[in-house]
Design a protein around this motif. Structure first.
Motif, PDB file in Angstrom:
ATOM      1  N   SER A  50       0.809  -1.225   0.000  1.00 32.49           N
ATOM      2  CA  SER A  50       0.000   0.000   0.000  1.00 32.49           C
ATOM      3  C   SER A  50       0.839   1.272   0.000  1.00 32.49           C
ATOM      4  N   THR A  92       2.163   0.529  -4.363  1.00 30.46           N
ATOM      5  CA  THR A  92       1.054   0.788  -5.287  1.00 30.46           C
ATOM      6  C   THR A  92       1.569   0.949  -6.716  1.00 30.46           C
ATOM      7  N   LYS A 139      -5.667  -1.383   3.864  1.00 25.05           N
ATOM      8  CA  LYS A 139      -4.540  -1.457   2.936  1.00 25.05           C
ATOM      9  C   LYS A 139      -4.642  -2.686   2.049  1.00 25.05           C
ATOM     10  N   LEU A 178      -7.024  -1.949  -0.725  1.00 25.59           N
ATOM     11  CA  LEU A 178      -6.412  -1.164  -1.791  1.00 25.59           C
ATOM     12  C   LEU A 178      -5.611  -2.068  -2.724  1.00 25.59           C
ATOM     13  N   ILE A 179      -4.864  -2.992  -2.154  1.00 23.25           N
ATOM     14  CA  ILE A 179      -4.084  -3.929  -2.972  1.00 23.25           C
ATOM     15  C   ILE A 179      -4.999  -4.706  -3.906  1.00 23.25           C
ATOM     16  N   LEU A 198      -6.228  -2.737  -6.785  1.00 20.52           N
ATOM     17  CA  LEU A 198      -5.214  -2.499  -7.809  1.00 20.52           C
ATOM     18  C   LEU A 198      -4.833  -3.783  -8.557  1.00 20.52           C
ATOM     19  N   VAL A 253      -1.469   6.490  -7.163  1.00 20.62           N
ATOM     20  CA  VAL A 253      -2.394   6.572  -6.029  1.00 20.62           C
ATOM     21  C   VAL A 253      -1.879   7.662  -5.092  1.00 20.62           C
ATOM     22  N   GLY A 273      -0.435   5.040  -0.549  1.00 18.65           N
ATOM     23  CA  GLY A 273      -0.071   5.724  -1.769  1.00 18.65           C
ATOM     24  C   GLY A 273       0.901   6.853  -1.510  1.00 18.65           C
TER      25      GLY A 273
END
Length: 325
Positions: free
Chosen positions: A149, A154, A176, A179-180, A183, A294, A318
C-alpha cells in the motif's frame, strides 16, 4: 524563491522555509518552476542523516517534481520554454525552482494534474529499474511486493498489472489490503497471517519468481523460502534492518539471485535510460487512464513537516505530495 532548509539532522521540526537565489544551470540541465513535489522515504532518511548523498547533488530535499520549464542550458535540445514536465531530480525538489538534468525529465502525461505528475518519477523510476531491469519480471510470472500500500507498492502493483504479472502484496490492515485488491493484486495481511505460509498456499506451493522487498534483513529467510527455482530477490529498502544471517543452501539448490539498488546513486545517463523506457512503455498507459498514481494526501509547502509526519506514521496509502502553487 522559497526552499525547504533542514537546519539540523532530526525530527520534522528541523525543516523550515527560507528564501534564496534560483539555482544556476549546469550543462545539460533545465530549470523547472515547480508546481508540485513528491515526498518519499529517502527524504525522511536524508533528514535524519541516514541517507548518504552522492557528491555534487543538491542537498535540498525533494527527488521528484512537476512543473514548467523556464530556462534551458545552451547544450540542451528537445525541450522548449513553457514545456510542462515531471522529473526525477538530483535533489532540490522542495523549492519553487529546481535544476534537473534534461534526460531525467518526461513530458506531462496527457490528462494528469501537476500533483498527479509529481507523484510519478521517484516510484516509477525505482520500480521499473528494480522490478523490470534488475528483477527481469516477465508477463505471466508471480511477483511478491512487500509494503503493497506504500508509494512503491502501489506503483509496483500498477506496473505489474500493466505488464501482465500476477502480483501478491503484503500490508498490515484491512483497508490497505483492500487497496491492494483494488489495484489487481492478491493481498496478505501480515498482522493476521504468516505471510510466507499464506504465499505458499496462494501460489499452490510453487512460490514466486520475483520479490520486491523494502524490508530487508528481517524478511530475508522467508524471502529465500518463497522464491521458486531461478527466482530473483530485489532489495530496495532496509526498514527491517541491514544485517542478517544468510543460508546459502536455498540459493544453490534453487539457483536464486539476490540483488538490490538505490536510485540516487545511479548516473544521469542511467536515469535517462530508465526515463526513455518509461516514456515508451508506460506513458501510453497513463495517457489511456491506466497506471495512474495513487495519491494519499496533498500538503501545502508550508506544511512540509506535517507531510513528513504523515508519511512516517505509516497510516497512509499511496503517495504524499507537496503543492507549491
Amino acid at each position: 524563491m522559497r526552499f525547504v532548509d533542514c537546519t539540523a539532522v532530526g525530527d520534522p521540526e528541523v525543516m523550515i522555509i527560507r528564501h534564496g537565489a534560483l539555482p544556476t544551470l549546469a550543462a545539460g540541465e533545465v530549470l523547472i518552476n515547480v508546481h508540485a513535489a513528491g515526498v518519499n522515504r529517502p527524504d525522511i532518511l536524508q533528514r535524519r542523516g541516514l541517507y548518504p548523498m552522492p557528491a555534487g547533488v543538491n542537498p535540498v530535499l525533494g527527488l521528484e517534481v512537476a512543473g514548467e520549464i523556464v530556462a534551458i542550458a545552451p547544450d540542451v535540445s528537445g525541450w522548449q520554454l513553457g514545456d510542462r514536465v515531471c522529473a526525477l531530480t538530483n535533489g532540490g525538489g522542495y523549492a519553487d525552482y529546481c535544476a534537473v538534468p534534461s534526460g531525467q525529465c518526461l513530458p506531462m502525461p496527457i490528462g494528469l494534474s501537476m500533483q498527479q505528475a509529481a507523484a510519478i518519477p521517484e516510484t516509477f523510476f525505482t520500480v521499473w529499474a528494480n522490478l523490470v531491469q534488475l528483477g527481469h519480471a516477465r508477463a505471466g510470472e508471480r511477483v511478491l511486493i512487500h509494503g503493497g500500500s506504500s508509494g512503491i507498492g502501489t506503483t509496483a502493483l500498477l506496473l505489474g498489472r500493466e505488464l501482465g504479472l500476477r502480483c501478491f502484496a503484503t500490508a498490515g490492515s484491512k483497508e490497505k489490503c483492500q487497496l491492494i485488491e483494488d489495484l489487481g493484486g492478491v493481498a496478505v495481511n501480515y498482522r493476521e497471517h504468516d505471510f510466507a505460509e499464506a504465499i505458499v498456499q496462494l501460489s499452490d506451493g510453487e512460490g514466486v519468481d520475483v520479490i520486491l522487498d523494502i524490508v530487508g534483513a528481517n524478511y530475508l529467510e522467508q524471502n529465500l523460502r518463497l522464491l521458486a527455482n531461478d527466482g530473483r530477490l530485489v532489495i530496495i529498502g532496509m526498514m527491517g534492518g541491514i544485517s542478517a544471517t544468510l543460508n546459502l543452501m536455498p540459493i544453490m539448490l534453487k539457483r536464486l539471485q539476490i540483488t538490490g539498488s538505490t536510485l540516487r546513486a545511479r548516473s544521469s545517463a542511467q536515469k535517462a535510460a530508465i526515463a526513455e523506457q518509461l516514456h515508451a512503455r508506460v506513458w501510453p498507459a497513463l495517457a489511456a487512464g491506466r497506471c495512474l498514481p495513487v495519491i494519499d494526501q496533498v500538503f501545502a509547502l508550508e506544511h512540509v513537516a506535517d507531510a513528513h509526519r504523515h508519511l512516517e506514521s505509516g497510516d497512509g496509502m499511496g503517495k504524499v505530495v507537496l503543492s507549491l502553487v
